[in-house]
Structure formats: structure tokens, C-alpha cells
Design an enzyme around this catalytic site. Structure first.
Site, mmCIF file in Angstrom:
data_model
loop_
_atom_site.group_PDB
_atom_site.id
_atom_site.type_symbol
_atom_site.label_atom_id
_atom_site.label_comp_id
_atom_site.label_asym_id
_atom_site.label_seq_id
_atom_site.Cartn_x
_atom_site.Cartn_y
_atom_site.Cartn_z
ATOM 1 N N LYS A 205 39.920 59.046 -39.145
ATOM 2 C CA LYS A 205 40.418 59.455 -37.726
ATOM 3 C C LYS A 205 41.328 60.151 -38.460
ATOM 4 C CE LYS A 205 37.549 57.917 -35.115
ATOM 5 N NZ LYS A 205 36.517 57.541 -36.112
HETATM 6 C C1 LIG Z 1 34.913 58.628 -30.306
HETATM 7 C C2 LIG Z 1 34.432 57.565 -30.494
HETATM 8 N N1 LIG Z 1 34.705 55.866 -30.228
HETATM 9 C C3 LIG Z 1 35.001 54.261 -31.225
HETATM 10 C C4 LIG Z 1 34.845 54.719 -32.456
HETATM 11 C C5 LIG Z 1 35.305 53.479 -33.209
HETATM 12 O O1 LIG Z 1 36.190 53.495 -33.457
HETATM 13 P P1 LIG Z 1 36.343 51.689 -34.611
HETATM 14 O O2 LIG Z 1 35.140 52.423 -35.803
HETATM 15 O O3 LIG Z 1 37.387 52.161 -35.567
HETATM 16 O O4 LIG Z 1 35.284 51.075 -34.649
HETATM 17 C C6 LIG Z 1 34.930 55.897 -32.763
HETATM 18 C C7 LIG Z 1 34.002 56.325 -34.185
HETATM 19 O O5 LIG Z 1 34.332 56.272 -35.185
HETATM 20 C C8 LIG Z 1 35.016 57.212 -32.322
HETATM 21 O O6 LIG Z 1 34.743 57.820 -32.696
#
Ligand SMILES: Cc1ncc(COP(=O)(O)O)c(C=O)c1O
Length: 426
Positions: A205
Site C-alpha cells: 500500500k
Molecule cells: C481494495 C482492497 N481492499 C481491502 C484490502 C484488504 O486490506 P488488508 O490486507 O489491510 O486487510 C486490500 C488489500 O490488499 C485491497 O487492495
């Protein structure tokens, strides 16, 4: 005369090494170390009840993040998946509800809906690669309670239309800003258009602590419920053992708390956000400006160029050319890739979401799909081609990552490679 392609043994158009896209193009350094060491020296790693002389790093990060986003509240949690589940619970989503979500997003956006005991309804994307407002409206049923709108691959969704549709149908709106932290739409920060905005600080990210997430909201009651849910639903209240102050305050929650170590890294990372955005935006513009007007080469439509975080340049080509175009670009030294290939599994595309299509659940009784509170039939229509416009759209796409540390020379070489390959392949 055109230069011989590198894939055919010619010279590479880009001769500098590729810079990794994450973490923020390797932006982890002295400030992260300083912040973490400060926490270790305090010997107090828990965000709550800490010695008064130390303001919590997590709380400090929350305040800075809320201010930057222009939101009344921010709650830091341990992931965006946790943020999404908490947000769904906070706005009142539960058994019997349908929640509409993009067919192009990391699977977590959809899994969070099932975890919140609701039924996901998968929505088409359009040429923005974000939620198609026309299909969103078509997918609304009497059971629809909320929309999870994903600002996919760094760029803002069409918030004018999506907000209007949600208002018209009285739906809760949750924004998934995992991939677009710092992005905006018509001057307003992403995450502040809906009831709750959810962010990810996972490794891949824009800013990261390895894992981490946050919810932002302007609504006091949703903030209360977010706080409650993320901390077993009882611990955080002003009087932890007091009676419920209002109906719906006290219920069983989970533990999605962020630790002080993560908060320390996030404080340092937050300080880098503007520079990273500036680097990506400058680089993307420089490349894109140089590859205009090429026959057979288009671009993903960006709803608001100024608000794009610019993590990627997504090019649109004929689907039969996407693979050879991407392969030839890679040979030139550019980190390019196609987006959809039916035979290549990818958790970002609904047609590969086996667990949804086959309604897989951790226990045999099949909740939430078999829940007696649910009166709709959306899961009967799940299939690997339930959103054909989405897969068709993605089969046209070839994406180039835009790390914030690209030099102007890097950008010019990437542009040169795109022009060279497009001329030969498209
Ligand atoms: C669009 C989107 N939503 C949700 C997530 C989930 O994030 P996390 O890994 O912090 O739970 C991601 C992560 O890759 C994502 O790209």
C-alpha cells in the site's frame, strides 16, 4: 526506421534498474526507527491505559490522519479487512442484508461482507475500473442495505453518481480506500463521501506498517460502534462497567486493536504521504503526456485526474494485444503486466472468487447464505461470468506501476518503451 524490440534481441529502451513499487518505493528509514525505538524505550506497547506522560502513538496517528482527511473521527485498526467488517457492523449491516461491492477489487472487500453475516452482490466496473453506477442501480433490491465502493488501483470512483444513488435508495455507503490513500474527488478526500471510509496499511500500500488499517467517519454514533466492535465491544466506554447509554451500544465485538509499535511506524509513514503522492503524480503525468495519440493505445478513464494517487498507468489495448504488449514492455525493462487472463488466478477479479461463487463457508450449515433472515436470491446467480462487462474491460488493460522514486530519466525511458512497443505490436 523503428528500433528492433528488446524481445527480439534489440536494445532495451529502459536501461535503469526497476524500483520496487512497495513499500512506498522503499521509503522506510530513520524516522520509522526513531518512532519505534521511542515506544520500546517507554516499555509500554499497548495503546490504551498507558502512562499519562506518553501520548499514545496510535492516538497521535489517528488525530493526524483524521485532520488530513478532513474527518471528525479516525479509528486505527489492524487491517483494512478489519476496518471494513467494523464499518459494516457500525452502520448496522447484518443477517438478511445484501451489500453491493465491485467485481474488481481485492477479495477482502467481498469477504468482509460475508464476515459481517451479509450477502455480497457483485457489481460491474466501467472504464474507470471502479464501480459502474448504472449497474449499481440495477443491482439494488429491497434487501440492499449498503454499498462498499472501492477506489480501485489508486483512482477515485464516480462519487457524484454513487453518493446520489445511495441517497436516493437510502443505502449506507462504505468506501474502500485501501489502494487510494490520499486520493480525492473534486477536492474532497476519498473516504469522506460515505458513512465510513476504510484504509489499509498492509505492505503493498502507499503507506505501510506491514499490517494496519483505519476507519474514518463524521458520525458520532458510528464512531462509538466502531470503537466498541474493534475492542470486544465493552472495554473502551467512558464507564466500562456502566449501563448501556443507548440501545445498540453494548454488544459482543472482536479485537482489531492497533499496537503502539504499528502506531509508531504509521506516524512516520504518514509524514511521507504527501511526498510519495507528489512523486507518483509527477512521474505518471510525465509518462502519460509522452504517450498520447498512439494508434490503438487508450487509457483508463480517470474521474478526477487531480485526485488520482497515480500508483499505476493503466493502458487500454485490444484484448488480443494485451499479452504481447505487456511481454514486449517487460523485455524493454518496464514493469508492465496484463490485468485479466481467464487461466491465471487473481484474487482481485470476481471470476476467480471460488469461495463466493461456490458459497464456501467455514462450517457446513452455510451461514449467511442459508440464513432464515435472508429473503433474496442473489447467491443463486453467482457464477464466474456474472459480471461480463468487468472481465471484458479488464482483458483490455495493461498496467505499469509508478513508484514515487522514478527519476525523470526513468519516466522518459518508460515512455520511449511504450511508444516503441506500441508502434510494433498494436
Ligand atoms: C481494495 C482492497 N481492499 C481491502 C484490502 C484488504 O486490506 P488488508 O490486507 O489491510 O486487510 C486490500 C488489500 O490488499 C485491497 O487492495
Amino acid at each position: 526506421m523503428t528500433e528492433k524490440l528488446a524481445i527480439e534481441g534489440g536494445p532495451k529502451a529502459k536501461t535503469t534498474p526497476n524500483i520496487p513499487m512497495y513499500p512506498g518505493g522503499l521509503e522506510i528509514g530513520e524516522e520509522e526507527k526513531r518512532q519505534v525505538l521511542e515506544v520500546l524505550e517507554r516499555k509500554y506497547l499497548f495503546r490504551y491505559y498507558g502512562p499519562e506522560q506518553y501520548p499514545s502513538k496510535v492516538a497521535e496517528f489517528e488525530q493526524a490522519f483524521a485532520k488530513k482527511m478532513g474527518s471528525k473521527h479516525c479509528l486505527a485498526v489492524n487491517s483494512c479487512t478489519s476496518a471494513l467488517i467494523s464499518a459494516l457492523v457500525a452502520v448496522g449491516v447484518g443477517p438478511g442484508d445484501e451489500v453491493i461491492v465491485n467485481g474488481y477489487t481485492f477479495f477482502a472487500s467481498c469477504a468482509a461482507i460475508v464476515a459481517a453475516k451479509a450477502i455480497p452482490v457483485i457489481c460491474e466496473i466501467d472504464d474507470t475500473l471502479t464501480m459502474d453506477p448504472e449497474d449499481l442501480e440495477k443491482k439494488i433490491t429491497p434487501h440492499t442495505k449498503a454499498v462498499v465502493c472501492v477506489h480501485m488501483r489508486g483512482a477515485p470512483s464516480d462519487m457524484d453518481r454513487i453518493v446520489a444513488i445511495c441517497k436516493k435508495h437510502n443505502l449506507k455507503l462504505i468506501e474502500d480506500v485501501a489502494q487510494a490513500c490520499g486520493g480525492s474527488y473534486n477536492g474532497k478526500m476519498l473516504g469522506t463521501f460515505g458513512d465510513v471510509g476504510c484504509f489499509s496499511f498492509q505492505y503493498h500500500k502507499i503507506i505501510t506498517a506491514g499490517e494496519g488499517g483505519a476507519c474514518i467517519t463524521n458520525d458520532d454514533k458510528y464512531y462509538d460502534r466502531l470503537m466498541g466492535y474493534h475492542d470486544t465491544a465493552a472495554c473502551w466506554r467512558p464507564d466500562r462497567f456502566g449501563d448501556e447509554r443507548y440501545e445498540g451500544e453494548l454488544f459482543c465485538g472482536v479485537n482489531y486493536r492497533m499496537s503502539e509499535l504499528t502506531g509508531a511506524v504509521m506516524l512516520a509513514q504518514f509524514g511521507r504521504l504527501d511526498k510519495l503522492l507528489n512523486g507518483m503524480r509527477t512521474a505518471k503525468k510525465r509518462i502519460k503526456d509522452q504517450v498520447q495519440g498512439i494508434k490503438g493505445l487508450g487509457f483508463r478513464r480517470i474521474t478526477d485526474e487531480a485526485g488520482d494517487t497515480a500508483i499505476a498507468l493503466v493502458m487500454i489495448v485490444d484484448p488480443s494485444k494485451a499479452k504481447p504488449f505487456a511481454e514486449a514492455l517487460q523485455a524493454e525493462g518496464v514493469s508492465a503486466g496484463g490485468v485479466f487472463d481467464k487461466g491465471v488466478p487473481d484474487w482481485h477479479i470476481y471470476s476467480h472468487w471460488k469461495h463466493i461463487i461456490e458459497k464456501k463457508t467455514p462450517t457446513a450449515e452455510g451461514c449467511p447464505y442459508t440464513c432464515p433472515h435472508y429473503k433474496g436470491d442473489a447467491p443463486d446467480h453467482y457464477s464466474s461470468d456474472m459480471c461480463p462487462k468487468t472481465t471484458e474491460m479488464l482483458s483490455h488493460c495493461v498496467a505499469v506501476d509508478i513508484p514515487a522514486q522514478l527519476t525523470m530519466d526513468d519516466c522518459d525511458m518508460i515512455a520511449k518503451a511504450i511508444r516503441k512497443v506500441a508502434e510494433a505490436v498494436l
